[in-house]
Design a protein around this motif. Structure first.
Motif, PDB file in Angstrom:
ATOM      1  N   GLU A 216       1.040  -0.888   0.601  1.00  0.00           N
ATOM      2  CA  GLU A 216       0.148   0.107  -0.638  1.00  0.00           C
ATOM      3  C   GLU A 216       1.201   1.369   0.082  1.00  0.00           C
ATOM      4  O   GLU A 216       0.576   2.028  -0.604  1.00  0.00           O
ATOM      5  CB  GLU A 216      -0.811  -0.034   1.443  1.00  0.00           C
ATOM      6  CG  GLU A 216      -1.886   1.086   1.462  1.00  0.00           C
ATOM      7  CD  GLU A 216      -2.876   1.418   2.467  1.00  0.00           C
ATOM      8  OE1 GLU A 216      -3.647   2.054   2.671  1.00  0.00           O
ATOM      9  OE2 GLU A 216      -3.225  -0.123   3.316  1.00  0.00           O
ATOM     10  N   ASP A 217       2.357   1.372   1.108  1.00  0.00           N
ATOM     11  CA  ASP A 217       3.143   2.431   0.993  1.00  0.00           C
ATOM     12  C   ASP A 217       3.347   2.758  -0.972  1.00  0.00           C
ATOM     13  O   ASP A 217       3.467   3.277  -0.946  1.00  0.00           O
ATOM     14  CB  ASP A 217       3.777   1.899   1.480  1.00  0.00           C
ATOM     15  CG  ASP A 217       4.711   3.571   2.277  1.00  0.00           C
ATOM     16  OD1 ASP A 217       4.599   4.084   1.952  1.00  0.00           O
ATOM     17  OD2 ASP A 217       6.279   3.479   2.264  1.00  0.00           O
ATOM     18  N   THR A 219       2.557   1.923  -3.686  1.00  0.00           N
ATOM     19  CA  THR A 219       1.319   2.470  -4.810  1.00  0.00           C
ATOM     20  C   THR A 219       1.482   3.517  -4.745  1.00  0.00           C
ATOM     21  O   THR A 219       0.770   4.233  -5.039  1.00  0.00           O
ATOM     22  CB  THR A 219      -0.247   0.870  -4.361  1.00  0.00           C
ATOM     23  OG1 THR A 219      -0.179  -0.040  -4.260  1.00  0.00           O
ATOM     24  CG2 THR A 219      -1.245   1.995  -4.930  1.00  0.00           C
ATOM     25  N   THR A 220       0.623   4.403  -2.999  1.00  0.00           N
ATOM     26  CA  THR A 220       0.926   5.012  -2.615  1.00  0.00           C
ATOM     27  C   THR A 220       1.164   6.493  -3.716  1.00  0.00           C
ATOM     28  O   THR A 220       1.342   7.594  -3.549  1.00  0.00           O
ATOM     29  CB  THR A 220       0.402   5.721  -1.304  1.00  0.00           C
ATOM     30  OG1 THR A 220      -0.502   4.996  -0.729  1.00  0.00           O
ATOM     31  CG2 THR A 220       0.659   7.613  -0.252  1.00  0.00           C
ATOM     32  N   HIS A 221       2.926   5.807  -3.300  1.00  0.00           N
ATOM     33  CA  HIS A 221       4.167   7.193  -4.094  1.00  0.00           C
ATOM     34  C   HIS A 221       3.827   6.370  -5.377  1.00  0.00           C
ATOM     35  O   HIS A 221       4.164   7.517  -6.076  1.00  0.00           O
ATOM     36  CB  HIS A 221       5.643   5.937  -3.277  1.00  0.00           C
ATOM     37  CG  HIS A 221       5.953   7.085  -2.239  1.00  0.00           C
ATOM     38  ND1 HIS A 221       5.596   8.503  -1.496  1.00  0.00           N
ATOM     39  CD2 HIS A 221       5.802   5.468  -0.767  1.00  0.00           C
ATOM     40  CE1 HIS A 221       6.112   7.956   0.466  1.00  0.00           C
ATOM     41  NE2 HIS A 221       5.955   6.096   0.429  1.00  0.00           N
ATOM     42  N   VAL A 223       1.597   6.069  -7.507  1.00  0.00           N
ATOM     43  CA  VAL A 223       0.402   7.143  -8.414  1.00  0.00           C
ATOM     44  C   VAL A 223       0.333   8.306  -7.974  1.00  0.00           C
ATOM     45  O   VAL A 223      -0.306   9.094  -8.769  1.00  0.00           O
ATOM     46  CB  VAL A 223      -1.518   6.853  -7.467  1.00  0.00           C
ATOM     47  CG1 VAL A 223      -1.349   5.038  -7.932  1.00  0.00           C
ATOM     48  CG2 VAL A 223      -1.089   7.216  -5.780  1.00  0.00           C
ATOM     49  N   ARG A 224       1.456   9.066  -7.705  1.00  0.00           N
ATOM     50  CA  ARG A 224       2.262  10.125  -7.317  1.00  0.00           C
ATOM     51  C   ARG A 224       2.945  11.249  -9.281  1.00  0.00           C
ATOM     52  O   ARG A 224       2.705  11.505  -9.230  1.00  0.00           O
ATOM     53  CB  ARG A 224       2.328  11.035  -6.670  1.00  0.00           C
ATOM     54  CG  ARG A 224       1.954  10.245  -5.551  1.00  0.00           C
ATOM     55  CD  ARG A 224       2.800  11.199  -3.960  1.00  0.00           C
ATOM     56  NE  ARG A 224       2.079  11.042  -3.198  1.00  0.00           N
ATOM     57  CZ  ARG A 224       1.786  10.481  -1.530  1.00  0.00           C
ATOM     58  NH1 ARG A 224       3.242  10.771  -1.726  1.00  0.00           N
ATOM     59  NH2 ARG A 224       1.301  11.068  -0.679  1.00  0.00           N
ATOM     60  N   THR A 231      -3.046   0.887 -11.119  1.00  0.00           N
ATOM     61  CA  THR A 231      -2.547   0.306 -10.890  1.00  0.00           C
ATOM     62  C   THR A 231      -3.127  -1.317  -9.748  1.00  0.00           C
ATOM     63  O   THR A 231      -4.713  -0.767  -9.945  1.00  0.00           O
ATOM     64  CB  THR A 231      -1.597   0.240  -9.635  1.00  0.00           C
ATOM     65  OG1 THR A 231      -2.501   0.522  -8.388  1.00  0.00           O
ATOM     66  CG2 THR A 231      -0.930   1.868  -9.743  1.00  0.00           C
TER      67      THR A 231
END
Length: 240
Positions: A216-217, A219-221, A223-224, A231
């Motif tokens: 999750e971490d 993916t969070t980065h 998508v930026r 994803t």
């Protein structure tokens, strides 16, 4: 550009053969497929994340040697189980942690990002260019006949894994030797990569919850890294 459904179809076809689970029943793989990335050089955001990872690694190593860190130790044991020598062929997590004191490499913002997440979450994490894949990714015990496209002394070279070695591969050959040690040239991330596959490898004592949190971490980065990034993820674990 692939949509989420197309990416999920690729991940659903991914496979870990039973012989790997026989070796390590506690093994889990989290695969994350991404498309729509906008390539770019290292930037302030990726540098800041790497600095966090360097600080975390230094703090951990102030208390114990790298080979005694729980997740590093688990992978050293796994390497020994299929005949690899962990002091010669270090898992990707250990290799990064050992570099933290001198400074983690700055490559490009995509590579920087996943290297930082690997160190911060203490998990081997590989990044591959999905455009280079032929067929689905799979983790196997090698027969010793699978070609591995690499470089030696600056020249292209085809190697073959040892029989029984744990390798990631596709229909064209090995994509990563010794579980998460050395990546092949064909699928390596490049400065122009726009679609990628990330493989997060977990052994006990890492829990599945911690594995998913690392994903999750990441993916969070990710998508930026572009306005249209897509994803999807898929968890593979033993049926037993």
């Amino acid at each position: 550009m692939r949509n989420a459904e197309a990416l999920q179809e690729i991940l659903k076809a991914a496979h870990v053969e039973p012989a790997v689970f026989e070796l390590r029943p506690d093994y889990r793989a989290l695969l994350i497929a991404v498309d729509g990335l906008v390539p770019g050089p290292s930037d302030d955001a990726s540098n800041a994340l790497l600095e966090q990872a360097e600080a975390a690694a230094k703090a951990a190593l102030a208390e114990q040697k790298v080979e005694h860190l729980p997740h590093v130790a688990a992978w050293r044991e796994a390497y020994q189980a299929f005949g690899a020598k962990p002091n010669r062929t270090r898992n990707s997590l250990e290799a990064l942690v050992r570099r933290a004191d001198a400074g983690l490499p700055r490559v490009n913002r995509l590579t920087d990002l996943y290297n930082a997440v690997s160190v911060l979450h203490q998990i081997p994490l590989g990044g591959e260019d999905l455009a280079g894949y032929v067929g689905a990714p799979r983790l196997i015990r090698a027969r010793g006949q699978e070609p591995f496209d690499t470089v030696a002394n600056g020249a292209p070279l085809i190697e073959y894994p040892d029989p029984g070695e744990v390798v990631w591969c596709d229909d064209d050959g090995v994509t990563c030797r010794r579980w998460n040690w050395r990546q092949g040239r064909r699928t390596q991330l490049r400065d122009e990569t726009t679609t990628a596959l990330f493989i997060l490898d977990a052994l006990e004592p890492m829990t599945t919850e911690a594995l998913l949190a690392a994903g999750e971490d990441l993916t969070t980065h990710i998508v930026r890294l572009g306005p249209d990034v897509v994803t999807t993820h898929h968890l593979i674990e033993s049926a037993q």
